[in-house]
Design an enzyme around this catalytic site. Structure first.
Site, mmCIF file in Angstrom:
data_model
loop_
_atom_site.group_PDB
_atom_site.id
_atom_site.type_symbol
_atom_site.label_atom_id
_atom_site.label_comp_id
_atom_site.label_asym_id
_atom_site.label_seq_id
_atom_site.Cartn_x
_atom_site.Cartn_y
_atom_site.Cartn_z
ATOM 1 N N LYS A 243 0.879 -1.143 -0.179
ATOM 2 C CA LYS A 243 -0.026 -0.079 0.023
ATOM 3 C C LYS A 243 1.008 1.153 0.038
ATOM 4 O O LYS A 243 1.541 1.487 1.121
ATOM 5 C CB LYS A 243 -0.954 0.010 1.333
ATOM 6 C CG LYS A 243 -1.936 1.253 1.298
ATOM 7 C CD LYS A 243 -3.111 1.050 2.393
ATOM 8 C CE LYS A 243 -3.816 2.341 2.167
ATOM 9 N NZ LYS A 243 -3.514 3.625 1.828
ATOM 10 N N ARG A 248 -3.158 8.731 -5.930
ATOM 11 C CA ARG A 248 -3.575 7.807 -6.925
ATOM 12 C C ARG A 248 -3.986 8.253 -8.225
ATOM 13 O O ARG A 248 -4.237 9.502 -8.445
ATOM 14 C CB ARG A 248 -4.989 7.294 -6.595
ATOM 15 C CG ARG A 248 -5.653 6.299 -7.247
ATOM 16 C CD ARG A 248 -6.699 5.485 -6.322
ATOM 17 N NE ARG A 248 -7.182 4.257 -7.243
ATOM 18 C CZ ARG A 248 -8.233 3.520 -6.611
ATOM 19 N NH1 ARG A 248 -8.379 3.836 -5.443
ATOM 20 N NH2 ARG A 248 -8.544 2.550 -7.304
ATOM 21 N N ARG A 263 -7.879 10.613 -7.930
ATOM 22 C CA ARG A 263 -9.135 9.960 -7.527
ATOM 23 C C ARG A 263 -10.210 10.803 -7.330
ATOM 24 O O ARG A 263 -11.447 10.219 -7.541
ATOM 25 C CB ARG A 263 -8.603 9.527 -6.175
ATOM 26 C CG ARG A 263 -9.355 9.158 -5.266
ATOM 27 C CD ARG A 263 -8.684 8.612 -3.871
ATOM 28 N NE ARG A 263 -9.516 8.179 -2.812
ATOM 29 C CZ ARG A 263 -9.480 7.600 -1.686
ATOM 30 N NH1 ARG A 263 -8.138 7.263 -1.618
ATOM 31 N NH2 ARG A 263 -10.211 7.449 -0.900
ATOM 32 N N PHE A 333 -1.413 -0.918 -10.519
ATOM 33 C CA PHE A 333 -2.140 -2.152 -9.905
ATOM 34 C C PHE A 333 -3.502 -2.580 -10.516
ATOM 35 O O PHE A 333 -3.903 -3.416 -10.147
ATOM 36 C CB PHE A 333 -2.279 -1.674 -8.352
ATOM 37 C CG PHE A 333 -3.116 -0.544 -7.958
ATOM 38 C CD1 PHE A 333 -4.394 -0.386 -8.397
ATOM 39 C CD2 PHE A 333 -2.237 0.503 -7.577
ATOM 40 C CE1 PHE A 333 -5.196 0.795 -7.881
ATOM 41 C CE2 PHE A 333 -3.144 1.788 -7.249
ATOM 42 C CZ PHE A 333 -4.426 1.610 -7.412
ATOM 43 N N ARG A 408 -16.884 0.967 -1.496
ATOM 44 C CA ARG A 408 -15.947 0.202 -0.406
ATOM 45 C C ARG A 408 -17.044 -1.172 -0.348
ATOM 46 O O ARG A 408 -18.058 -1.181 0.185
ATOM 47 C CB ARG A 408 -15.735 0.759 0.828
ATOM 48 C CG ARG A 408 -15.073 2.094 0.652
ATOM 49 C CD ARG A 408 -14.822 2.552 2.066
ATOM 50 N NE ARG A 408 -14.550 3.841 1.833
ATOM 51 C CZ ARG A 408 -13.470 4.513 1.788
ATOM 52 N NH1 ARG A 408 -12.544 3.421 1.648
ATOM 53 N NH2 ARG A 408 -13.254 5.689 1.690
HETATM 54 P P1 AMP Z 1 -7.238 4.939 1.744
HETATM 55 O O1 AMP Z 1 -6.965 6.199 1.043
HETATM 56 O O2 AMP Z 1 -6.445 4.662 3.226
HETATM 57 O O3 AMP Z 1 -8.516 4.616 1.716
HETATM 58 O O4 AMP Z 1 -6.545 3.741 0.846
HETATM 59 C C1 AMP Z 1 -6.741 3.410 -0.328
HETATM 60 C C2 AMP Z 1 -5.967 4.132 -1.284
HETATM 61 O O5 AMP Z 1 -4.729 3.461 -1.130
HETATM 62 C C3 AMP Z 1 -6.233 3.930 -2.619
HETATM 63 O O6 AMP Z 1 -7.250 4.834 -3.094
HETATM 64 C C4 AMP Z 1 -4.756 4.281 -3.358
HETATM 65 O O7 AMP Z 1 -4.623 5.752 -3.518
HETATM 66 C C5 AMP Z 1 -3.860 3.654 -2.172
HETATM 67 N N1 AMP Z 1 -2.990 2.668 -2.861
HETATM 68 C C6 AMP Z 1 -1.667 2.387 -2.452
HETATM 69 N N2 AMP Z 1 -1.350 1.212 -3.048
HETATM 70 C C7 AMP Z 1 -2.174 0.655 -3.754
HETATM 71 C C8 AMP Z 1 -2.403 -0.593 -4.156
HETATM 72 N N3 AMP Z 1 -1.590 -1.714 -4.368
HETATM 73 N N4 AMP Z 1 -3.768 -0.952 -4.650
HETATM 74 C C9 AMP Z 1 -4.799 -0.175 -4.573
HETATM 75 N N5 AMP Z 1 -4.664 1.243 -3.897
HETATM 76 C C10 AMP Z 1 -3.353 1.249 -3.408
#
Ligand code: AMP
Length: 559
Positions: A243, A248, A263, A333, A408
């Site tokens: 992660k 994004r 995003r 990804f 989600r």
């Molecule tokens: P969060 O922002 O904490 O909800 O985490 C989701 C975000 O992690 C996604 O919207 C991406 O921007 C980011 N992300 C980082 N690495 C990845 C990955 N390998 N696959 C999908 N999302 C990722």
């Protein structure tokens, strides 16, 4: 269309709590709306003038209070007093509008178009004097509005409509108004992301939401998992990926034409000409939409702090130089479209194979670290490696799942390190709004520095998990206890004697100039009361300092 007509609908929506009734009221509104107004009315009916992620109005409550003072010629204290009573600046404006002393000379009828366009101008007002110009613009709207009009203009601008219209109701109302299936509307929304536009298409019977390069798609989101083991158990065929803590991007390629979207569906191609160039050179598909996380990287190709990447994102000029100073790497990804075909309904396993097939990896454009296993110890090694590389953790993905835009749905689970909770003392609170005016609705938390207590965060008491549980008092109880400790009151904020210690969990510590400790907590939540602790026993600023240094994944977004 007169704004007053829309206001009538707002009132009807506010008067009922029944979802089906709300849907029917909205369907009637959309059905009778002329083509010219439909998309604006759909947005306004859900309390906004922008599609999700497009923009924010950027008007704070404090500024709105000044607008009310200016429009109705009342004192700031009057506004604060009324606000305390109603818990809503919309009703406050309505009250002063009814009792107004100053009448504008040439009052004219507000139209939906005028209100909509003026509100949309607000975020673009920047630079010197922007504060005053924004106030003037809202003042102009309020001075022509009826008392009820004022109520809803203020609420729309503050993003707090109180008419109980959620996205699901808008979707169902559009479906009902134009004789479509709600599923069809939802599908179109996933791709287009704008119910206003979709309503127009549905009315004309042209509801075709096609994916094509150049048109941004709402992105798939991840849920949280408590730990790696739980995440692995959720799926029969899991994959793990680092992660990355970056930005994004969706890369849309159509021949030589490459566009990059964030995003939030903003076009950021201008800020990332290097990504566009690498994509042109190294993606072997004629047309595609692929996704990845971009990171700023140093000479050793290790990720740099998020702030460096932020400088790239915000940059408007001198982009060429910036691309050299702060190179960016994209970790790809997913692929959702390739050569004329949507891949959204394919399982991730097939999308990932496709992605591997079309990307020629370079240092700047590469595939995300990816491992397919259900074995905990192997997965754990991968997870630890992600952390030691300075990444946030891993995302565990269901290899059998389709790409689900905009939601989600539990097909992607993020696993991150949980930080040790902190014992903090409550030094202040704020009276709530709306139904919560009787309660102290948010707490000011502090850590100790010698004999003084320094603020390090605020949290809404609504976020107290399991309130009323043995270990956590209810809002009423919290309010009763805190009321006894009040030492000063300024507007809606009260200061209290530092006595109540609470154990606070949080997602991460961030550097923040906003608080005197220099740190803020991200997503704080009260885990329990610590009656066994006195304020002197609460966490010290030095401890927070140490925790910050220990915090894994050193490259955090700073507040
Ligand atoms: P969060 O922002 O904490 O909800 O985490 C989701 C975000 O992690 C996604 O919207 C991406 O921007 C980011 N992300 C980082 N690495 C990845 C990955 N390998 N696959 C999908 N999302 C990722």
């Amino acid at each position: 269309m007169r704004y007053a007509d829309l206001v009538e609908y707002y009132q009807r929506l506010e008067a009922t709590t029944k979802k089906l009734e709300k849907r029917d009221i909205l369907a009637e509104l959309y059905g009778q709306c002329s083509e010219k107004y439909l998309s604006r009315v759909v947005l306004l009916s859900s309390g906004t003038v922008f599609i999700a992620g497009e923009q924010e109005l950027g008007i704070a409550r404090k500024m709105m209070r000044r607008v009310i003072v200016k429009t109705y010629g009342v004192s700031e204290n009057d506004v604060i007093k009324k606000f305390k009573e109603t818990g809503d600046l919309g009703s406050t404006a309505e009250f002063f509008s009814k009792n107004r002393k100053q009448h504008s000379l040439a009052k004219r009828e507000l139209t939906v178009e005028h209100v909509f366009e003026n509100m949309r101008k607000l975020p673009d007002i920047t630079g010197a004097g922007s504060h005053e110009r924004k106030i003037a613009l809202v003042n102009e709207l309020l001075s022509h509005a009826s008392p009820l009009g004022a109520r809803y203009i203020v609420r729309t601008i503050l993003g707090d409509m109180r008419i109980g219209v959620a996205a699901g109701i808008v979707r169902d109302a559009v479906a009902k108004a134009f004789g479509k299936d709600a599923k069809e509307i939802e599908h179109a929304y996933d791709i287009i992301g704008d119910y206003g536009q979709i309503a127009g298409m549905a009315r004309l019977g042209k509801l075709k939401a096609e994916i094509r390069p150049g048109r941004p798609i709402r992105v798939m989101l991840a849920d949280r998992a408590p730990d790696l083991k739980t995440a692995l158990e959720k799926f029969e065929n899991p994959a793990l990926e680092y992660k990355y803590d970056g930005f994004r991007v969706a890369i849309h390629k159509d021949g030589n034409d490459v566009k990059i979207f964030s995003r939030r569906l903003e076009d950021v191609t201008h800020q990332f000409p290097d990504i566009a160039e690498r994509s042109r050179e190294n993606i072997k598909a004629r047309q595609c939409i692929i996704e990845g996380e971009s990171l700023a990287i140093g000479r050793d190709e290790k990720p740099l702090p998020f702030q460096m990447l932020s400088r790239r994102i915000q940059r408007k000029y001198d982009i060429e130089r910036m691309t050299k100073e702060i190179p960016v790497q994209v970790n790809l990804f997913d692929v959702v479209y390739c050569n004329g075909q949507s891949l959204m309904n394919l399982p991730l396993s097939e999308r990932w194979s496709k992605l591997k097939g079309i990307v020629r990896e370079t240092a700047q454009l590469r595939l995300a670290e990816h491992m397919e296993t259900k074995d905990f110890s192997r997965a754990n090694v991968f997870y630890k490696r992600a952390l030691s590389m300075g990444q946030e953790g891993v995302i565990v993905k269901n290899l059998d799942a389709r790409y689900q835009p905009g939601r989600r749905v539990g097909f992607w689970l993020k696993v991150k390190e949980v930080l040790e909770p902190l014992d903090l003392v409550i030094v202040g609170a704020e009276w709530g709004e709306g139904k919560r005016t009787r309660y102290l609705g948010s707490f000011i938390l502090a850590a100790r520095s010698g004999d003084t207590f320094l603020e390090t965060g605020r949290m809404a008491s609504g976020l107290i998990e399991k309130a009323g549980d043995k270990e956590i008092p209810t809002m009423e109880e919290f309010t009763a206890r805190l009321k006894k400790l009040i030492v000063a009151e300024e507007g809606k904020i009260v200061r209290v004697k530092p006595e109540i210690v609470v154990e606070v969990g949080y997602e991460e510590l961030q550097k923040s100039p906003k608080y005197p400790t220099g740190y803020a907590l991200r997503f704080p939540k009260i885990l329990r009361l610590r009656p066994d602790r006195s304020a002197q026993d609460c966490a010290t600023v030095q401890e927070i300092n140490k925790l910050y240094k220990l915090q894994r994944g050193r490259f955090r977004k700073s507040a």
